[in-house]
Design an enzyme around this catalytic site. Structure first.
Site, PDB file in Angstrom:
ATOM      1  N   PHE B 239       0.813  -1.217   0.000  1.00 53.28           N
ATOM      2  CA  PHE B 239       0.000   0.000   0.000  1.00 53.28           C
ATOM      3  C   PHE B 239       0.844   1.263   0.000  1.00 53.28           C
ATOM      4  O   PHE B 239       0.454   2.274  -0.591  1.00 53.28           O
ATOM      5  CB  PHE B 239      -0.988  -0.001   1.182  1.00 53.28           C
ATOM      6  CG  PHE B 239      -2.199  -0.875   0.930  1.00 53.28           C
ATOM      7  CD1 PHE B 239      -2.349  -1.552  -0.278  1.00 53.28           C
ATOM      8  CD2 PHE B 239      -3.187  -1.023   1.895  1.00 53.28           C
ATOM      9  CE1 PHE B 239      -3.456  -2.358  -0.524  1.00 53.28           C
ATOM     10  CE2 PHE B 239      -4.303  -1.833   1.656  1.00 53.28           C
ATOM     11  CZ  PHE B 239      -4.435  -2.500   0.452  1.00 53.28           C
ATOM     12  N   GLU B 366      -4.559   0.366  -9.628  1.00 55.66           N
ATOM     13  CA  GLU B 366      -4.188   1.215  -8.491  1.00 55.66           C
ATOM     14  C   GLU B 366      -5.405   1.548  -7.649  1.00 55.66           C
ATOM     15  O   GLU B 366      -5.569   2.670  -7.172  1.00 55.66           O
ATOM     16  CB  GLU B 366      -3.559   2.521  -8.993  1.00 55.66           C
ATOM     17  CG  GLU B 366      -2.328   2.310  -9.838  1.00 55.66           C
ATOM     18  CD  GLU B 366      -1.116   2.036  -8.997  1.00 55.66           C
ATOM     19  OE1 GLU B 366      -1.188   2.243  -7.764  1.00 55.66           O
ATOM     20  OE2 GLU B 366      -0.104   1.588  -9.552  1.00 55.66           O
TER      21      GLU B 366
HETATM   22  C1  LIG Z   1      -3.481  -2.632 -17.672  1.00 58.21           C
HETATM   23  C2  LIG Z   1      -3.376  -3.055 -16.246  1.00 58.21           C
HETATM   24  C3  LIG Z   1      -2.157  -3.047 -15.614  1.00 58.21           C
HETATM   25  C4  LIG Z   1      -2.051  -3.471 -14.286  1.00 58.21           C
HETATM   26  N1  LIG Z   1      -0.822  -3.488 -13.685  1.00 58.21           N
HETATM   27  C5  LIG Z   1      -0.700  -4.046 -12.442  1.00 58.21           C
HETATM   28  C6  LIG Z   1       0.571  -4.216 -11.842  1.00 58.21           C
HETATM   29  O1  LIG Z   1       1.603  -3.791 -12.405  1.00 58.21           O
HETATM   30  N2  LIG Z   1       0.668  -4.835 -10.672  1.00 58.21           N
HETATM   31  C7  LIG Z   1      -0.434  -5.299 -10.014  1.00 58.21           C
HETATM   32  O2  LIG Z   1      -0.290  -5.882  -8.937  1.00 58.21           O
HETATM   33  N3  LIG Z   1      -1.669  -5.146 -10.535  1.00 58.21           N
HETATM   34  C8  LIG Z   1      -1.816  -4.543 -11.743  1.00 58.21           C
HETATM   35  N4  LIG Z   1      -3.078  -4.411 -12.292  1.00 58.21           N
HETATM   36  C9  LIG Z   1      -4.205  -4.990 -11.598  1.00 58.21           C
HETATM   37  C10 LIG Z   1      -5.110  -3.965 -10.941  1.00 58.21           C
HETATM   38  O3  LIG Z   1      -4.511  -3.393  -9.852  1.00 58.21           O
HETATM   39  C11 LIG Z   1      -6.421  -4.674 -10.617  1.00 58.21           C
HETATM   40  O4  LIG Z   1      -7.062  -4.925 -11.833  1.00 58.21           O
HETATM   41  C12 LIG Z   1      -7.299  -3.866  -9.703  1.00 58.21           C
HETATM   42  O5  LIG Z   1      -6.788  -3.828  -8.412  1.00 58.21           O
HETATM   43  C13 LIG Z   1      -8.737  -4.393  -9.683  1.00 58.21           C
HETATM   44  O6  LIG Z   1      -8.770  -5.751  -9.490  1.00 58.21           O
HETATM   45  P1  LIG Z   1      -9.636  -6.691 -10.433  1.00 58.21           P
HETATM   46  O7  LIG Z   1      -9.301  -6.364 -11.818  1.00 58.21           O
HETATM   47  O8  LIG Z   1      -9.404  -8.054  -9.980  1.00 58.21           O
HETATM   48  O9  LIG Z   1     -11.114  -6.246 -10.196  1.00 58.21           O
HETATM   49  P2  LIG Z   1     -12.079  -6.675  -9.011  1.00 58.21           P
HETATM   50  O10 LIG Z   1     -11.421  -6.441  -7.720  1.00 58.21           O
HETATM   51  O11 LIG Z   1     -12.611  -8.007  -9.282  1.00 58.21           O
HETATM   52  O12 LIG Z   1     -13.223  -5.607  -9.200  1.00 58.21           O
HETATM   53  C14 LIG Z   1     -14.251  -5.703 -10.167  1.00 58.21           C
HETATM   54  C15 LIG Z   1     -15.304  -4.654  -9.875  1.00 58.21           C
HETATM   55  O13 LIG Z   1     -15.839  -4.881  -8.603  1.00 58.21           O
HETATM   56  C16 LIG Z   1     -15.775  -3.736  -7.831  1.00 58.21           C
HETATM   57  N5  LIG Z   1     -15.573  -4.088  -6.449  1.00 58.21           N
HETATM   58  C17 LIG Z   1     -14.630  -4.901  -5.918  1.00 58.21           C
HETATM   59  N6  LIG Z   1     -14.775  -4.990  -4.599  1.00 58.21           N
HETATM   60  C18 LIG Z   1     -15.831  -4.231  -4.266  1.00 58.21           C
HETATM   61  C19 LIG Z   1     -16.501  -3.902  -3.064  1.00 58.21           C
HETATM   62  N7  LIG Z   1     -16.073  -4.360  -1.887  1.00 58.21           N
HETATM   63  N8  LIG Z   1     -17.548  -3.100  -3.097  1.00 58.21           N
HETATM   64  C20 LIG Z   1     -17.985  -2.587  -4.262  1.00 58.21           C
HETATM   65  N9  LIG Z   1     -17.409  -2.849  -5.442  1.00 58.21           N
HETATM   66  C21 LIG Z   1     -16.348  -3.647  -5.440  1.00 58.21           C
HETATM   67  C22 LIG Z   1     -14.636  -2.954  -8.385  1.00 58.21           C
HETATM   68  O14 LIG Z   1     -14.742  -1.580  -8.090  1.00 58.21           O
HETATM   69  C23 LIG Z   1     -14.776  -3.247  -9.855  1.00 58.21           C
HETATM   70  O15 LIG Z   1     -15.727  -2.376 -10.389  1.00 58.21           O
HETATM   71  C24 LIG Z   1      -3.192  -3.918 -13.591  1.00 58.21           C
HETATM   72  C25 LIG Z   1      -4.437  -3.875 -14.234  1.00 58.21           C
HETATM   73  C26 LIG Z   1      -4.549  -3.450 -15.547  1.00 58.21           C
HETATM   74  C27 LIG Z   1      -5.874  -3.418 -16.201  1.00 58.21           C
END
Ligand SMILES: Cc1cc2nc3c(=O)[nH]c(=O)nc-3n(C[C@H](O)[C@H](O)[C@H](O)COP(=O)(O)OP(=O)(O)OC[C@H]3O[C@@H](n4cnc5c(N)ncnc54)[C@H](O)[C@@H]3O)c2cc1C
Ligand SMILES: Cc1cc2nc3c(=O)[nH]c(=O)nc-3n(C[C@H](O)[C@H](O)[C@H](O)COP(=O)(O)OP(=O)(O)OC[C@H]3O[C@@H](n4cnc5c(N)ncnc54)[C@H](O)[C@@H]3O)c2cc1C
Lengths: 304, 390, 253
Positions: B239, B366
């Site tokens: 974080f 992020e």
């Molecule tokens: C191009 C790209 C580059 C990236 N680079 C990195 C990287 O270098 N390193 C790394 O570690 N990660 C990286 N990420 C990952 C990124 O940090 C995650 O995609 C992000 O944290 C969201 O996780 P998720 O995609 O699994 O979505 P999820 O967590 O599954 O979320 C899906 C949806 O549900 C919603 N949601 C989730 N929990 C809740 C809740 N409690 N209440 C209400 N709504 C909720 C979210 O807001 C979202 O709308 C990258 C992602 C992308 C797209």
């Protein structure tokens, strides 16, 4: 008013700007002395109307261009208001003469009035400055901004032998690179579009470009369809250009093309369709086919 | 032609001379080296290596870090760098964010002296690329439940698990990987050639096409004992990195928004429909005025947050608000700008659709937009709403 | 060896110029930059310094705003920064400006001097040759490249046949045209060092000269004459008329 003109030579004769310098001096009521560095074309200078006398300064120093040496050799012959052409040689020699005499120089004047009041463009033409000089000074004049004096005069020619130390030695000549100017650097651009018919016809534009030291540009239609180099493309997805003169031949004037060239200082359009949008931005529009207009352009430019 | 940025309130006049010089340097680089090449890079789906070299030569990687050949700039300068890079492309800014805030920063803050001396100078120069492995296929917004684990095998650690969505993964020489050691999240430095480690690239992105995104796979991956980051345990580690990267994004989004605004303004002035430029119609002016309003607010937000970062008076919630707001308005501006461009707006001849698609990722990574809402909600009410358990 | 580069700060070539009360309004200039040819001069000077050694002094004459230019020069490698303070630089005539610069060059001890072939505000091109005259130096103008073999300097300049390489000895002035390499981009380290570098400010008194009164008084600045509305001609016969107008009205060929 005492006035000296530093003649400009080109090849073996006097450069046409010299008559313009005399014309400008005459308009101020002066009857100038013309100093001819190296003596080339002194007789031509003597035949310009309104010249009181010609001083032909000859010496070894004139075989190599060294502004400092030239100025040393001719400076004793220059008095009063000194006028030269705003060419590269003119500007340098004039600067040296001014510095030698400790008098101000104003370069690239486009207007003169008695007083002496001088007008010149500043900030690349985005403003005009009018200034007044009280004492002696050096002024260089922009080519073609002043009417040339006529010919028919018969001033006397005095030959003065005067050389000076040359501090520049030519080591090596490098012949002209045949490479054409890039559109983003050129001061004049001639561009062709689909109206040119086919890629091969660009050779006509090349010929015009060679005459006036222009770059050749193109619309996207011909870059895409005829495989012309993308570096030639003018427009939104090509180069943005701001030359003094942009000549558009067989280009309709789509907004994406205009986006790249509309800030050119002057725009000439050659197009057979009187309703082509390019005419909306052209300063000088010519409604004609390129087949007729481009040869005419070539001969008119060659005749300049 | 040098770029003149939209800066209605003259916010950049608040920058120091040094910050402005850094801005101009990066701006120049983006105009000369990035904008002419970005569409190609996107079509080919590559991050041009010369950009890595240039970022290293300019000396902007790890901008706010001091010592170990790092730049030692202010956080405000770091923000300005992000903004200028993202005016070019969010993928370029992502590269710099990951390198500086997510890979160099944890080594700088939590690494051992040897680790700092060994890794930071070559990361600052761009010679080594780093990546940051937190997200897993099944754990995105909820990284605390990650399943990647590390085992202490006496004279080495053994890593098993997989990370997903990892920016720079395939092109990186090292990964800062967060994994559980005896149930506690710890940071590990994994090098490209460590046995049992691979980083296949993820293909088929419609967003951040000029950025490399990868999986990190650990199958009995053996790493030496001295690769653990000794200085941090638990989620505070990742974080802290994210706070810095998110801060940079709050500036970066402004750059993307500026690019979209510029394009929309130019287009509206030159596009003639119903015999007049569309810019002369009130509906279009309304859109442009709204963009100007939101960009100006976002600039002020980013700048003030930068001052708080530099003064050390910030809290993570400040960053959440700025990241969420600025990305949100940038995305909305991209969409409005796309609309103003009509059909032309969908072409890659204009930057709009690229920024728009990029910003969709920026909205998610992020900390998603809504996760930041939840962070603020918790801050306001004192009640966490991430999970159903109160 | 000391190398000097003379730099002028001008409105960026893309900046709008507005006239207010008969004068160009400097406060309305959105961006000030190096005069473009001065950038080539600075780059050529840096290259000479790198190949032949020596100390590079960046000199600018003008009001306080010009200090930014010196910092920018320091960020890419200028060693010493000299600001010749002249609040009213635009009211000085060429003789006065050249005297200031020549005195500054002499005080700096430089024997090789670089400048742009002309500054983008007046496009005059008087400074290089004028300063050369005042300090008794050779001057090569429209230069694209400069090198040194330790004793002589070789410069490339245009000639009627294309280009030529010419040799000169110090003291010499090179007035740069568009050179072969663009000015390098600075880096953060350079910028941080530039911040700490002291700027020496020299007044006319410090230079021990009297630049006298100006011989040129500026009456007014005005916006350029409105371009006449576009003219349209029928047929290829009109081409020669248009060419005449390009020469006499527009003055572009
Ligand atoms: C191009 C790209 C580059 C990236 N680079 C990195 C990287 O270098 N390193 C790394 O570690 N990660 C990286 N990420 C990952 C990124 O940090 C995650 O995609 C992000 O944290 C969201 O996780 P998720 O995609 O699994 O979505 P999820 O967590 O599954 O979320 C899906 C949806 O549900 C919603 N949601 C989730 N929990 C809740 C809740 N409690 N209440 C209400 N709504 C909720 C979210 O807001 C979202 O709308 C990258 C992602 C992308 C797209
Ligand atoms: C996103 C996008 C970006 C674009 N970017 C650019 C760009 O950067 N640059 C660009 O140029 N275009 C660009 N275009 C394309 C642009 O819209 C036009 O299609 C293009 O400029 C047309 O080229 P043209 O004028 O050569 O051809 P046309 O529009 O076909 O015009 C040909 C003209 O030649 C005239 N003509 C025909 N025969 C003769 C003759 N014998 N003598 C004289 N005149 C003749 C015709 O009257 C006509 O006006 C872009 C388009 C899009 C959608």
């Amino acid at each position: 008013m005492e006035c000296t003109i530093i003649a400009e030579t080109s090849g073996n004769s006097i450069h046409p700007i010299t008559a313009q310098l005399v014309g400008a001096a005459s308009s101020l009521g002066a009857v100038p002395t013309v100093v001819v560095p190296g003596g080339i074309g002194a007789e031509d200078a003597a035949s310009i109307d309104g010249v009181s006398k010609v001083v032909s300064v000859v010496g070894d120093c004139f075989s190599t261009f060294d502004g400092g040496a030239w100025a040393s050799a001719i400076s004793p012959q220059c008095s009063g208001v000194v006028i030269a052409g705003a060419t590269s040689i003119g500007r340098e020699v004039a600067s040296r003469v001014a510095a030698k005499k400790g008098i101000p120089i104003i370069q690239d004047a486009t207007g003169l009035a008695s007083g002496i009041t001088i007008t010149r463009p500043i900030y690349s033409g985005k403003a005009v400055e009018t200034s007044t000089v009280s004492g002696d000074c050096v002024i260089t004049l922009r080519a073609n901004a002043f009417d040339a004096a006529g010919s028919g005069g018969s001033a006397s020619v005095n030959v003065v032998d005067q050389s000076a130390d040359v501090s520049i030695a030519v080591k090596e000549a490098i012949s002209k690179a045949s490479e054409r100017l890039d559109v983003s650097e050129a001061d004049i651009i001639i561009s062709g579009g689909r109206g040119i018919g086919q890629k091969e016809n660009f050779s006509h534009l090349d010929e015009v470009a060679d005459l006036i030291g222009a770059a050749v540009g193109a619309s996207r239609a011909v870059v895409d369809e005829w495989g012309m180099p993308h570096s030639m493309q003018v427009g939104q997805t090509g180069k943005t250009v701001t030359p003094s003169l942009y000549i558009a031949v067989g280009i309709s004037g789509a907004i994406q093309h205009l986006a790249g060239m509309r800030s050119s200082k002057y725009i000439v359009a050659i197009n057979k369709d009187p309703d082509a949008p390019i005419f909306g931005v052209a300063d000088y529009g010519i409604v004609a086919t390129w087949e007729e207009a481009v040869p005419a352009l070539k001969s008119a430019l060659a005749a300049l | 032609m040098p770029y003149e940025a939209l800066d209605f309130y003259d916010v950049d006049s608040l920058l120091t001379d040094e910050e402005r010089m850094v801005r101009d340097m990066v701006r120049d680089f983006v105009d000369e080296e990035v904008i002419p090449k970005i569409e190609h890079a996107c079509r080919d789906g590559v991050f041009p290596d010369e950009w890595r070299v240039a970022l290293g030569e300019m000396g902007v990687l790890g901008a706010p870090l001091e010592g170990y050949d790092c730049p030692g700039l202010s956080y405000t300068a770091y923000g300005v760098i992000c903004r200028e890079l993202e005016r070019g492309d969010s993928g370029l800014r992502s590269f710099a964010s990951v390198q500086g805030s997510l890979a160099m920063y944890p080594i700088w803050d939590f690494g051992s002296e040897e680790q700092k001396q060994h890794y930071l100078p070559k990361m600052a120069s761009g010679e080594w690329i780093g990546c940051f492995g937190l997200t897993e296929p099944d754990y995105g917004s909820n990284p605390g439940d990650m399943i990647t684990k590390a085992e202490d095998m006496g004279d080495y650690y053994l890593l098993n698990g997989a990370k997903m969505w990892i920016t720079n993964g395939t092109i990186a020489q090292l990964a800062v990987v967060w994994a559980k050691l005896d149930g506690v999240i710890r940071g590990f430095i994994v090098e490209k050639d460590d046995p049992g480690f691979s980083a296949p690239e993820m293909k088929g992105k419609h967003s951040l096409k000029a950025s490399v995104t990868s999986e990190l796979v650990f199958q009995d991956c053996k790493i030496p004992k001295d690769r653990i980051l000794p200085g941090v345990k638990g989620l505070r580690g990742p974080f802290s990195c994210l706070n810095n990267a998110r801060y940079g994004i709050s500036w970066g989004a402004v750059g993307a928004a500026q690019a979209c605004f510029d394009s929309a303004k130019d287009y509206a002035l030159s596009r003639i429909q119903f015999t007049h430029p569309i810019a002369s119609y009130q509906l279009v002016q309304n859109k442009l005025a709204w963009m100007l309003r939101e960009i100006t607010k976002a600039q002020l937000l980013a700048y003030h947050l930068g001052q708080k970062k530099d003064a050390g008076t910030w809290i993570p919630e400040h960053i959440s608000l700025a990241k969420m707001n600025n990305v949100d308005i940038a995305l909305e501006i991209a969409r409005e700008a796309r609309d103003i461009h009509g059909a032309n707006g969908i072409l890659d001849e204009y930057c709009i659709m690229r920024h728009m698609a990029n910003l969709e990722s920026v909205k998610t990574y992020e900390g998603t937009h809504d996760i930041h809402n939840l962070i603020l909600g918790r801050h306001i009410t004192g009640i966490q709403a991430f999970t159903r358990e109160l | 060896m000391t190398i000097a580069v003379l730099l002028k700060q001008v409105p960026d070539t893309t900046a709008k110029i507005s006239v207010n009360g008969g004068r160009v309004d400097e406060n309305a200039v959105s961006k000030w930059s190096f005069s473009p040819y001065d950038e080539y001069a600075l780059e050529a000077a840096l290259q000479l310094k790198e190949s032949a050694g020596g100390d590079l002094v960046a000199i600018t004459a003008g009001p306080a705003r010009c200090e930014k230019l010196l910092r920018d020069a320091a960020a890419v490698g200028a060693d010493t920064l000299v600001h010749v303070s002249a609040e009213n630089i635009n009211d000085l005539d060429s003789t006065q400006v050249q005297n200031l610069l020549a005195a500054a060059v002499q005080k700096s001890g430089a024997s090789v001097i670089f400048c742009g072939k002309q500054a983008a505000d007046t496009n005059a091109g008087s400074t290089g040759p004028g300063v050369a005259e005042l300090i008794g130096a050779s001057c090569v103008t429209l230069v694209s490249e400069v090198s040194s073999d330790g004793s002589e300097y070789t410069a490339t300049r245009p000639s009627s046949a294309g280009h030529e390489k010419v040799a000169v000895s110090a003291p010499c002035v090179f007035a740069l045209d568009k050179g072969i390499t663009e000015m390098r981009r600075p880096n953060v380290r350079g910028i941080m060092m530039a911040k700490k570098k002291p700027i020496e400010t020299w007044s006319v008194d410090d230079l021990g000269i009297d630049i006298g009164a100006t011989g040129v008084s500026i009456d007014s600045h005005s916006p350029p004459a409105e371009k006449p509305p576009g003219q349209k001609f029928e047929g290829a016969e009109s081409v020669s008329t248009v060419v005449g107008k390009l020469r006499d009205e527009a003055n572009v060929i």
